[in-house]
Design a protein around this motif. Structure first.
Motif, PDB file in Angstrom:
ATOM      1  N   TYR A 174     -42.561   2.528 -17.986  1.00 34.63           N
ATOM      2  CA  TYR A 174     -43.683   1.825 -17.366  1.00 34.63           C
ATOM      3  C   TYR A 174     -44.688   2.815 -16.785  1.00 34.63           C
ATOM      4  O   TYR A 174     -44.304   3.883 -16.302  1.00 34.63           O
ATOM      5  CB  TYR A 174     -43.205   0.933 -16.221  1.00 34.63           C
ATOM      6  CG  TYR A 174     -42.323  -0.211 -16.643  1.00 34.63           C
ATOM      7  CD1 TYR A 174     -42.880  -1.379 -17.168  1.00 34.63           C
ATOM      8  CD2 TYR A 174     -40.944  -0.138 -16.502  1.00 34.63           C
ATOM      9  CE1 TYR A 174     -42.069  -2.438 -17.543  1.00 34.63           C
ATOM     10  CE2 TYR A 174     -40.126  -1.199 -16.873  1.00 34.63           C
ATOM     11  CZ  TYR A 174     -40.696  -2.345 -17.392  1.00 34.63           C
ATOM     12  OH  TYR A 174     -39.895  -3.399 -17.760  1.00 34.63           O
ATOM     13  N   LYS A 194     -42.225 -10.526  -9.039  1.00 34.60           N
ATOM     14  CA  LYS A 194     -42.632 -11.649  -9.881  1.00 34.60           C
ATOM     15  C   LYS A 194     -41.955 -11.655 -11.246  1.00 34.60           C
ATOM     16  O   LYS A 194     -41.769 -12.702 -11.848  1.00 34.60           O
ATOM     17  CB  LYS A 194     -44.149 -11.666 -10.059  1.00 34.60           C
ATOM     18  CG  LYS A 194     -44.879 -12.073  -8.797  1.00 34.60           C
ATOM     19  CD  LYS A 194     -46.360 -12.220  -9.030  1.00 34.60           C
ATOM     20  CE  LYS A 194     -47.046 -12.675  -7.751  1.00 34.60           C
ATOM     21  NZ  LYS A 194     -48.487 -12.790  -7.922  1.00 34.60           N
ATOM     22  N   CYS A 195     -41.601 -10.468 -11.757  1.00 34.49           N
ATOM     23  CA  CYS A 195     -41.034 -10.376 -13.111  1.00 34.49           C
ATOM     24  C   CYS A 195     -39.551 -10.016 -13.112  1.00 34.49           C
ATOM     25  O   CYS A 195     -38.985  -9.741 -14.170  1.00 34.49           O
ATOM     26  CB  CYS A 195     -41.842  -9.370 -13.928  1.00 34.49           C
ATOM     27  SG  CYS A 195     -43.558  -9.845 -14.127  1.00 34.49           S
ATOM     28  N   LEU A 249     -48.705  -2.611  -6.215  1.00 32.10           N
ATOM     29  CA  LEU A 249     -48.727  -3.343  -7.489  1.00 32.10           C
ATOM     30  C   LEU A 249     -47.345  -3.335  -8.129  1.00 32.10           C
ATOM     31  O   LEU A 249     -46.881  -4.348  -8.654  1.00 32.10           O
ATOM     32  CB  LEU A 249     -49.775  -2.763  -8.443  1.00 32.10           C
ATOM     33  CG  LEU A 249     -49.932  -3.526  -9.759  1.00 32.10           C
ATOM     34  CD1 LEU A 249     -50.378  -4.964  -9.515  1.00 32.10           C
ATOM     35  CD2 LEU A 249     -50.911  -2.818 -10.685  1.00 32.10           C
ATOM     36  N   TRP A 250     -46.667  -2.193  -8.092  1.00 31.05           N
ATOM     37  CA  TRP A 250     -45.328  -2.103  -8.674  1.00 31.05           C
ATOM     38  C   TRP A 250     -44.374  -3.088  -7.989  1.00 31.05           C
ATOM     39  O   TRP A 250     -43.615  -3.799  -8.644  1.00 31.05           O
ATOM     40  CB  TRP A 250     -44.787  -0.681  -8.593  1.00 31.05           C
ATOM     41  CG  TRP A 250     -43.438  -0.597  -9.222  1.00 31.05           C
ATOM     42  CD1 TRP A 250     -42.233  -0.527  -8.592  1.00 31.05           C
ATOM     43  CD2 TRP A 250     -43.158  -0.646 -10.620  1.00 31.05           C
ATOM     44  NE1 TRP A 250     -41.221  -0.510  -9.513  1.00 31.05           N
ATOM     45  CE2 TRP A 250     -41.761  -0.583 -10.761  1.00 31.05           C
ATOM     46  CE3 TRP A 250     -43.949  -0.726 -11.767  1.00 31.05           C
ATOM     47  CZ2 TRP A 250     -41.131  -0.596 -12.005  1.00 31.05           C
ATOM     48  CZ3 TRP A 250     -43.330  -0.737 -13.009  1.00 31.05           C
ATOM     49  CH2 TRP A 250     -41.935  -0.676 -13.123  1.00 31.05           C
ATOM     50  N   CYS A 268     -53.279  -2.415 -13.441  1.00 26.36           N
ATOM     51  CA  CYS A 268     -52.352  -3.064 -14.363  1.00 26.36           C
ATOM     52  C   CYS A 268     -51.153  -2.162 -14.611  1.00 26.36           C
ATOM     53  O   CYS A 268     -51.145  -0.995 -14.239  1.00 26.36           O
ATOM     54  CB  CYS A 268     -53.037  -3.450 -15.675  1.00 26.36           C
ATOM     55  SG  CYS A 268     -53.470  -2.088 -16.755  1.00 26.36           S
ATOM     56  N   VAL A 297     -48.018  -5.393 -19.378  1.00 28.10           N
ATOM     57  CA  VAL A 297     -46.964  -6.296 -18.909  1.00 28.10           C
ATOM     58  C   VAL A 297     -47.330  -6.970 -17.595  1.00 28.10           C
ATOM     59  O   VAL A 297     -46.680  -7.950 -17.199  1.00 28.10           O
ATOM     60  CB  VAL A 297     -45.602  -5.585 -18.798  1.00 28.10           C
ATOM     61  CG1 VAL A 297     -45.100  -5.171 -20.173  1.00 28.10           C
ATOM     62  CG2 VAL A 297     -45.666  -4.397 -17.862  1.00 28.10           C
ATOM     63  N   TYR A 298     -48.374  -6.465 -16.921  1.00 21.49           N
ATOM     64  CA  TYR A 298     -48.791  -7.078 -15.659  1.00 21.49           C
ATOM     65  C   TYR A 298     -50.192  -6.585 -15.322  1.00 21.49           C
ATOM     66  O   TYR A 298     -50.492  -5.418 -15.517  1.00 21.49           O
ATOM     67  CB  TYR A 298     -47.828  -6.678 -14.527  1.00 21.49           C
ATOM     68  CG  TYR A 298     -47.948  -7.521 -13.295  1.00 21.49           C
ATOM     69  CD1 TYR A 298     -47.432  -8.805 -13.263  1.00 21.49           C
ATOM     70  CD2 TYR A 298     -48.580  -7.023 -12.162  1.00 21.49           C
ATOM     71  CE1 TYR A 298     -47.532  -9.589 -12.117  1.00 21.49           C
ATOM     72  CE2 TYR A 298     -48.690  -7.798 -11.012  1.00 21.49           C
ATOM     73  CZ  TYR A 298     -48.164  -9.074 -10.989  1.00 21.49           C
ATOM     74  OH  TYR A 298     -48.277  -9.845  -9.865  1.00 21.49           O
ATOM     75  N   LYS A 299     -51.016  -7.494 -14.835  1.00 18.70           N
ATOM     76  CA  LYS A 299     -52.351  -7.082 -14.397  1.00 18.70           C
ATOM     77  C   LYS A 299     -52.805  -7.946 -13.243  1.00 18.70           C
ATOM     78  O   LYS A 299     -52.337  -9.080 -13.082  1.00 18.70           O
ATOM     79  CB  LYS A 299     -53.363  -7.103 -15.534  1.00 18.70           C
ATOM     80  CG  LYS A 299     -53.603  -8.430 -16.180  1.00 18.70           C
ATOM     81  CD  LYS A 299     -54.558  -8.284 -17.359  1.00 18.70           C
ATOM     82  CE  LYS A 299     -54.671  -9.580 -18.139  1.00 18.70           C
ATOM     83  NZ  LYS A 299     -55.536  -9.444 -19.293  1.00 18.70           N
ATOM     84  N   GLU A 325     -45.092  -5.835  -6.391  1.00 17.81           N
ATOM     85  CA  GLU A 325     -45.476  -7.197  -6.765  1.00 17.81           C
ATOM     86  C   GLU A 325     -44.938  -7.528  -8.162  1.00 17.81           C
ATOM     87  O   GLU A 325     -44.378  -8.600  -8.396  1.00 17.81           O
ATOM     88  CB  GLU A 325     -46.998  -7.329  -6.728  1.00 17.81           C
ATOM     89  CG  GLU A 325     -47.517  -8.710  -7.040  1.00 17.81           C
ATOM     90  CD  GLU A 325     -49.030  -8.784  -6.952  1.00 17.81           C
ATOM     91  OE1 GLU A 325     -49.667  -9.049  -7.997  1.00 17.81           O
ATOM     92  OE2 GLU A 325     -49.582  -8.574  -5.843  1.00 17.81           O
ATOM     93  N   PHE A 326     -45.103  -6.616  -9.097  1.00 21.12           N
ATOM     94  CA  PHE A 326     -44.604  -6.780 -10.463  1.00 21.12           C
ATOM     95  C   PHE A 326     -43.094  -6.963 -10.476  1.00 21.12           C
ATOM     96  O   PHE A 326     -42.558  -7.862 -11.122  1.00 21.12           O
ATOM     97  CB  PHE A 326     -45.019  -5.555 -11.293  1.00 21.12           C
ATOM     98  CG  PHE A 326     -44.347  -5.422 -12.625  1.00 21.12           C
ATOM     99  CD1 PHE A 326     -44.545  -6.364 -13.628  1.00 21.12           C
ATOM    100  CD2 PHE A 326     -43.526  -4.332 -12.893  1.00 21.12           C
ATOM    101  CE1 PHE A 326     -43.938  -6.221 -14.875  1.00 21.12           C
ATOM    102  CE2 PHE A 326     -42.918  -4.187 -14.130  1.00 21.12           C
ATOM    103  CZ  PHE A 326     -43.117  -5.137 -15.123  1.00 21.12           C
ATOM    104  N   LYS A 327     -42.384  -6.108  -9.738  1.00 19.55           N
ATOM    105  CA  LYS A 327     -40.915  -6.200  -9.679  1.00 19.55           C
ATOM    106  C   LYS A 327     -40.470  -7.570  -9.182  1.00 19.55           C
ATOM    107  O   LYS A 327     -39.551  -8.171  -9.742  1.00 19.55           O
ATOM    108  CB  LYS A 327     -40.353  -5.127  -8.734  1.00 19.55           C
ATOM    109  CG  LYS A 327     -40.245  -3.764  -9.333  1.00 19.55           C
ATOM    110  CD  LYS A 327     -39.726  -2.733  -8.354  1.00 19.55           C
ATOM    111  CE  LYS A 327     -38.551  -3.199  -7.545  1.00 19.55           C
ATOM    112  NZ  LYS A 327     -38.027  -2.174  -6.630  1.00 19.55           N
TER     113      LYS A 327
END
Length: 147
Positions: free
Chosen positions: A65, A13-14, A6-7, A77, A143-145, A9-11
């Motif tokens: 985070y 995309k964001c 998940l981390w 999330c 900030v992300y889910k 993916e977040f990194k």
């Protein structure tokens, strides 16, 4: 999905350029509390400062985070800490209790469930709960889910 997946993916995309985060689940009713976060009802959490003093838990930082996990260890999330205040248990107010989003969102409910939770945490380290114990009141934003 695990916390690392998940981390990452977040990194991506964001456009985040750090690998500094904590991964954890809420201590009491992890799935129920996580669901409140995902729904946007829970925007704060409280913890026992004594556990940080003893280095049992890592101290949250403003801007830090956290990947929130369910009871199975699955990441659901990511939150970012926006505020930290340190207050005696007896001085936690209704505004903060409402931000926690639990039960009927009242201060009376907050005090009841947190007194029980903190008593259990402190019993594990052979210490006693008091109304003067310092509580770390942490506010955060999602900030992300996973959608």
């Amino acid at each position: 999905m695990n916390a690392i997946e998940l981390w990452n993916e977040f990194k991506m995309k964001c456009n985040i350029d750090t690998d500094e985060y904590e991964a954890w689940a809420f201590g009491a009713s992890p799935d129920k509390l996580l669901d409140l976060v995902v729904q946007g009802k829970k925007r704060a959490t409280a913890s026992c400062n004594r556990l940080y003093e003893l280095n049992i838990d890592p101290l949250p930082e403003i801007g830090g985070y956290s990947v929130l996990l369910d009871s199975n260890g699955d990441a659901k999330c990511i939150i970012q800490t926006t505020s930290l205040t340190y207050v005696p248990f007896k001085e936690v107010d209704e505004v903060f209790a409402k931000k926690e989003g639990e039960g009927d969102e009242s201060l009376a409910y907050w005090r009841k469930v947190h007194k029980e939770f903190f008593t259990n945490c402190l019993n594990e380290i052979d210490e006693l709960f008091t109304e003067d114990m310092i509580v770390v009141c942490e506010e955060f934003k999602v900030v992300y889910k996973i959608i």
